[in-house]
Design a protein around this motif. Sequence first.
Motif: not given
Length: 217
Positions: A150-163
Motif C-alpha cells: 500500500r503505497l501512499d499516492p501522495a508519498g515521497v516516492l510518488a512525488r519524486e517519480v512525478g518530477r
Amino acid sequence: MAERWATSDDELTGFLSEHDPGGAVVALDAPLVVSNPAGTRRGCEGELQRRYGRVGAGPYPTNLSLLGGRVRAMELVRRSEQPYVTVPRDPGRRGGWWAVEVFPAPALVELGGLVRAVRYKKGPIADRRAGLAVVKGVLDRLAGADPPLRLDPAGVLAREVGRLGELRGAGLKAVEDLADAHVCAYVGLWWWAHGPAATLVAGDDGTGAILVPLPPG
C-alpha cells in the motif's frame, strides 16, 4: 508505507527504532553476514549469479576486504535494542524481530515477471528515468498482490517519480535509492507472510544468505 530520507547510521537506526517496538522484518540491500577474505565472493552471490546473471540481475561479489573490514548492515542491526535474528528463519507471520539481506534486481525480475533486469542505476539519464518509471509500475501493481503493498499516492516516492524530468545527479541517485528501499521493504513483508515456501534463500547461515521472492506462476 512509512517513508523518510535517511543516510547516516543515526538517522537509519532512529527510523528503525520508531517502527520496530512491536516486531519487524528489516530487509537490507547490503551484505549482512560476511566472513570471506579478499579475492573471494560469498556462496549466496555465486548462486544468484548462476540463476539471474543471464537476465542481468546477478550481484557483485562481496568480501571483508572490499568492505574495508566493516559490515555496516550488521553493525546497524546490532545497534538496535531489539533481539534481531540475523539468519533466515521463517517468521511464520508471528511477532518478533528478523533482519534479512535482500537484493532488489532479482526481486524486481520475479515480482514484475520481467524478462530482463530493470536498468535504472547506470547509463544515460533518460534510460535511468525510464527504468525508475518501470520500477514504480512494478510497485504499483503489488497493490493487488498477496500480501498487498500500500503505497501512499501522495508519498515521497510518488512525488519524486512525478518530477523525474527535473532530476539528475545526486537528486536522481537519491530517488533510485528510495525506490530500492521500497522494493526491499516489500521483500521483507513477503518473507514475513510466506517464508521459505515462496522465497529463494540463496546461501546459508554461516556465510550469508540473500532472499528473493518467488511469486506463483
